[in-house]
Design a protein around this motif. Sequence first.
Motif, PDB file in Angstrom:
ATOM      1  N   THR A 147       0.846  -1.189   0.000  1.00 21.94           N
ATOM      2  CA  THR A 147       0.000   0.000   0.000  1.00 21.94           C
ATOM      3  C   THR A 147       0.881   1.238   0.000  1.00 21.94           C
ATOM      4  OG1 THR A 147      -1.760  -1.123   1.211  1.00 21.94           O
ATOM      5  CG2 THR A 147      -1.763   1.280   1.280  1.00 21.94           C
ATOM      6  N   CYS A 188       2.803   3.814   2.505  1.00 19.36           N
ATOM      7  CA  CYS A 188       2.145   4.622   3.533  1.00 19.36           C
ATOM      8  C   CYS A 188       0.838   3.948   3.920  1.00 19.36           C
ATOM      9  CB  CYS A 188       1.905   6.053   3.055  1.00 19.36           C
ATOM     10  SG  CYS A 188       0.549   6.236   1.890  1.00 19.36           S
ATOM     11  N   ASP A 189       0.234   4.403   4.999  1.00 18.26           N
ATOM     12  CA  ASP A 189      -1.034   3.839   5.440  1.00 18.26           C
ATOM     13  C   ASP A 189      -2.143   4.205   4.461  1.00 18.26           C
ATOM     14  OD1 ASP A 189       0.207   2.811   7.659  1.00 18.26           O
ATOM     15  OD2 ASP A 189      -0.292   4.529   8.939  1.00 18.26           O
ATOM     16  N   GLN A 191      -5.081   5.265   4.976  1.00 14.69           N
ATOM     17  CA  GLN A 191      -5.806   6.488   5.310  1.00 14.69           C
ATOM     18  C   GLN A 191      -5.088   7.753   4.825  1.00 14.69           C
ATOM     19  OE1 GLN A 191      -6.100   6.883   9.544  1.00 14.69           O
ATOM     20  NE2 GLN A 191      -3.888   6.892   9.881  1.00 14.69           N
ATOM     21  N   ASP A 192      -3.793   7.624   4.505  1.00 14.50           N
ATOM     22  CA  ASP A 192      -3.010   8.785   4.090  1.00 14.50           C
ATOM     23  C   ASP A 192      -2.762   8.839   2.585  1.00 14.50           C
ATOM     24  OD1 ASP A 192      -2.755   9.519   6.781  1.00 14.50           O
ATOM     25  OD2 ASP A 192      -1.007   8.211   7.028  1.00 14.50           O
ATOM     26  N   ALA A 235      -4.422   7.942  14.856  1.00 15.00           N
ATOM     27  CA  ALA A 235      -5.083   6.647  14.641  1.00 15.00           C
ATOM     28  C   ALA A 235      -5.952   6.284  15.829  1.00 15.00           C
ATOM     29  CB  ALA A 235      -4.019   5.581  14.411  1.00 15.00           C
TER      30      ALA A 235
END
Length: 235
Positions: A147, A188-189, A191-192, A235
């Motif tokens: 991801t 990166c995550d 959500q970002d 988070a």
Amino acid sequence: MQEQYVSTSQLCERYGRPDFIPREVFRQWIGKSRMNKLIEVDGVTAAGYIYRWENKGKPIKSRQNLYRPIDIIARARAKNHIVRPPKVERVRNTLASLEARYAELEAATTNMPHQINMHQLSSSLTDRRLLTAKEIVKNSGKTPHLTGVYFLIKDENVVYVGQSVNIISRVAAHVKQKDFDRFAFVPCDAQDLDVLESLYIHFLQPELNGLLNGDNGHHAPLSLPALIGYKRKSA
């Protein structure tokens, strides 16, 4: 109570014709001697099985001392008796299998010098012999679902910026759509993703992301004003 039998048509519809019985013979009226060469039931010859039911007063359907394999098999299945080829035929099948295996081994032996040369060439290239298919599968791993934000590169220039929760798969999908010779990525995550992709698009301004109508910016999930003062949510 009178014993009930399932009809031959019902049994054949339910179980089908055994593979070792030729289709053209399955419903044909034939003599006992020929039947003995086709079927063995419950450990006895077809003729012996027929005789057994005659002694019980429940003869198998016949016509002028001729019998059909379908009727004998139907009776056997109704009684859960094992139907299989005669012992002689089983031996012949075993011999045929052994002969086929011998032919395979003989062919493998014939090709052995070529295989040795191939292993030698592999060793000269990688310091090891060729791996077998089983070894390759055993040492393999599933493609990771990376991801992050990825970059398509052409002639040392970043020509496209994108995001994905499965970068390898997403980049592969671009092969037929975009012109690039390699790629890179920044993990990166999830959500970002929108934020990081937008930052890189506005920063690099890659040509394949395109320009916005009436604006000097490029297509990005978030505009420059939206990025100003952005703070990441905890988070």
